[in-house]
Write a protein that holds these residues in place. Sequence first.
Motif, short mmCIF file in Angstrom:
data_model
loop_
_atom_site.label_atom_id
_atom_site.label_comp_id
_atom_site.label_asym_id
_atom_site.label_seq_id
_atom_site.Cartn_x
_atom_site.Cartn_y
_atom_site.Cartn_z
N GLN A 199 38.99 117.79 -102.61
CA GLN A 199 38.12 118.10 -101.48
C GLN A 199 36.82 117.29 -101.52
O GLN A 199 36.16 117.15 -100.50
N VAL A 202 38.48 113.89 -99.91
CA VAL A 202 38.97 113.99 -98.53
C VAL A 202 37.99 114.85 -97.73
O VAL A 202 37.67 115.97 -98.14
N PRO A 203 37.48 114.38 -96.58
CA PRO A 203 37.78 113.10 -95.93
C PRO A 203 36.71 112.04 -96.17
O PRO A 203 36.68 111.05 -95.49
N ARG A 204 35.80 112.27 -97.14
CA ARG A 204 34.66 111.38 -97.31
C ARG A 204 35.10 109.97 -97.72
O ARG A 204 34.54 108.98 -97.25
N THR A 206 41.82 109.61 -96.43
CA THR A 206 42.45 110.59 -95.55
C THR A 206 43.24 111.62 -96.34
O THR A 206 43.34 112.77 -95.95
N TRP A 207 43.81 111.19 -97.47
CA TRP A 207 44.54 112.14 -98.31
C TRP A 207 44.39 111.75 -99.77
O TRP A 207 43.96 110.64 -100.10
N CYS A 208 44.72 112.69 -100.63
CA CYS A 208 44.53 112.50 -102.07
C CYS A 208 45.64 113.23 -102.81
O CYS A 208 46.07 114.31 -102.38
N HIS A 224 45.39 116.81 -97.73
CA HIS A 224 45.35 115.90 -96.59
C HIS A 224 44.29 116.40 -95.61
O HIS A 224 44.08 117.61 -95.46
N ALA A 225 43.60 115.45 -94.96
CA ALA A 225 42.59 115.84 -93.98
C ALA A 225 43.20 116.62 -92.83
O ALA A 225 42.56 117.52 -92.26
N ASP A 226 44.44 116.30 -92.48
CA ASP A 226 45.18 117.06 -91.48
C ASP A 226 46.00 118.11 -92.21
O ASP A 226 47.00 117.79 -92.86
N ASP A 241 51.26 104.64 -94.94
CA ASP A 241 49.82 104.58 -95.20
C ASP A 241 49.46 103.55 -96.27
O ASP A 241 50.30 103.17 -97.10
N GLY A 290 45.09 106.26 -96.78
CA GLY A 290 44.62 106.33 -95.41
C GLY A 290 45.65 105.74 -94.48
O GLY A 290 46.61 105.09 -94.93
#
Length: 691
Positions: free
Chosen positions: A318, A321-323, A326-328, A346-348, A395, A416
């Motif tokens: 956290q 994502v999203p700093r 897009t995902w980690c 994931h940001a989504d 991605d 991303g």
Amino acid sequence: MTVEKNPKRYATFPPEVASVAAARRFVGDTLRNWGVDEVDDAMLLTSELVTNAIVHAGTEVEVVCEALGGQVRVEVHDRHQARRIPIPGDQVSGRGLLFPETLALSWGVTYGQGDKQVWFTIPGVSGEKPPPPPPSYEEMVTAPRPSRPTVDELAHRTAQSAQDALGADCVYVLLTEDDADLVLKATSGVRPEGTALEMGLEGATVGGRGVYADLGGSPYNLPALQAAGIRSLVTAPFVVDGRGIGLIIAASRDAAHFNESDVERLQQVADRQAPSLERARLMELERARRGWLGFLAEASSLLAGTLDQQMTMALVSQLIVPRLATWCALFTVRDNATALPAYAWHADETMVADLRELLELLPPAPPPAEPGPWEGFGAAPSEGMPPTAHRVTGDVAHVFPLLARGRSIGMLVVGGPKGARFNRDMLELTEDLAGRAALAIDNARLYEEQADMSRTLQRSLLPPEIPVIPGLDLSVVYEPAGESSEVGGDFYDVFSVGSRWRFAIGDVCGTGPEAASVTGLARQTLRILGREDYSIPEVLQRLNALILDEGSRARFLTLLHGEVEPQEDGSARVTYATAGHPPPLFLSPDGTVDGEDESDLMLGAFPEAEFSVRTVTLEPGHLLLGFTDGVTERRNGDRLLGDDRGLERILAGCAGLGAGAVAAKVSRAVRGFSSEPSHDDMAMIVLRIEE
């Protein structure tokens, strides 16, 4: 006469009735109504611009007058945005646009989505108020500093200036990032439909100064521009201290639209703006790096605040994502030295389940030794993939090893969408964060292993379970001090010795692991010697000797040890001894509470200690309460729970209750005696003869 703030007036002249005279009258009447002095100059300039629009554009003409502070701006719009406006100094017929250059305060050309406007400004209303006096020193010190333009703002101004100077359909300003890649910062003018913001300059490099007269016949592969109908370009570099920092491109839909003189004009724009762009870029980079340092400090503080491994990995994800991405995904190394997925985010949030499912499909592999691009999803099998997997599998991703204490504990993957860029600063920041995350995850892992080992050892010191004794109602309470301890210095035990039952409740001086070790010694000794049919005094004497043999590791121990022998008439004979321990209390069915005040020497203090026994007979309905000093010494300010026979009064109110109810009521009274957390272990044992 005063003018309203930013008043505007419009006049539109269709092609068939467009008239220079009508435009002059409109401007003259408007400015006179506003009280403007230089009406004649404005009307002359309007005549020139409207004439150019009628002759060269042949479209509808619109004239706009606008009052801006102490100036008036007049704009002449036409619908032929591609028509080039001659620049003062060019060889043009008649006077061209020399009048604006001479008579106006400022002038220029702006290209819109479907039109262009030529504008000029002149002094505004007469009788303006005199300028205010210069600010005092105090006012200058306390006044807020004007904000500096950003790189994007400067790039946009540069693009507009170049478009006005060259009459281009569109201008692109590209600047280099730290990794030397050109990144589009701003555009101006008519942006060709279909041109992507991240314009791909593929094939041979377009750079430096030059004119590209016809892209269709050139060796340069610029599909995005060619697809948008761009036919010719002129380029100039941004150079600061001999180092290229970017590129400016002016584009036209017409072939051979530019010549060598356009190169010089564009280079002049680039040279004039390059120092400001570089200063702004360096300042933004410095601000960003200070922000990253603050981010890393905050991340370190947050990671140091938890020793839960799963919580640590969730926190790392956290933070990223999203700093930063897009995902980690975090992988941890298992016993076979392969990295398996442990956490993903994931940001989504609708994509989290699919991302985790894709990671589970990857074949196990050892983590990399160095950071770099990650192609992990390419190894995933095509069968069994979620239907929305394509949203992730294409991605862009980078992997970073997680190294702690000189060994690999896993890897961190950030990703991303396709086309996303991870510049050098972001990659270095993520690598730094990965190092901190690795140490935090490893610390949490070690803590959990040690805590699990400690819990296992502590549980081995507790009695397996409370036995069921015919004719005897039995209940115990055990609450060790300390949040992470299951066993402390207090202990209890109940076990059989032939047809009899022995019980014990003790208190080791101190708390924690050292006290728990003496607890284990005492409990095992009591069981072994009791089953060898040693009497209670003999058991206490041998336990005293064993504790003294521990030497410097020895801890004082107070102990209540007794034996219950059921009788044929339903009563029970209780024999007990106290070694420095509070004597038990006895409760009769009528609420009478009895007990003694005397006790023998504690264990572990004197080798010559002697212990005596006492015997009582408990009739049905009577009960015995054994307890440690954590009950009677519960403190509330200057008062103790045991003061003024406080425990006896609590026990007297338990007449007629079963052993479990008595234990619960006394425990509740002890906890409610003070709002402060207890710093001493508490143990109780209740033996009640069933009726």
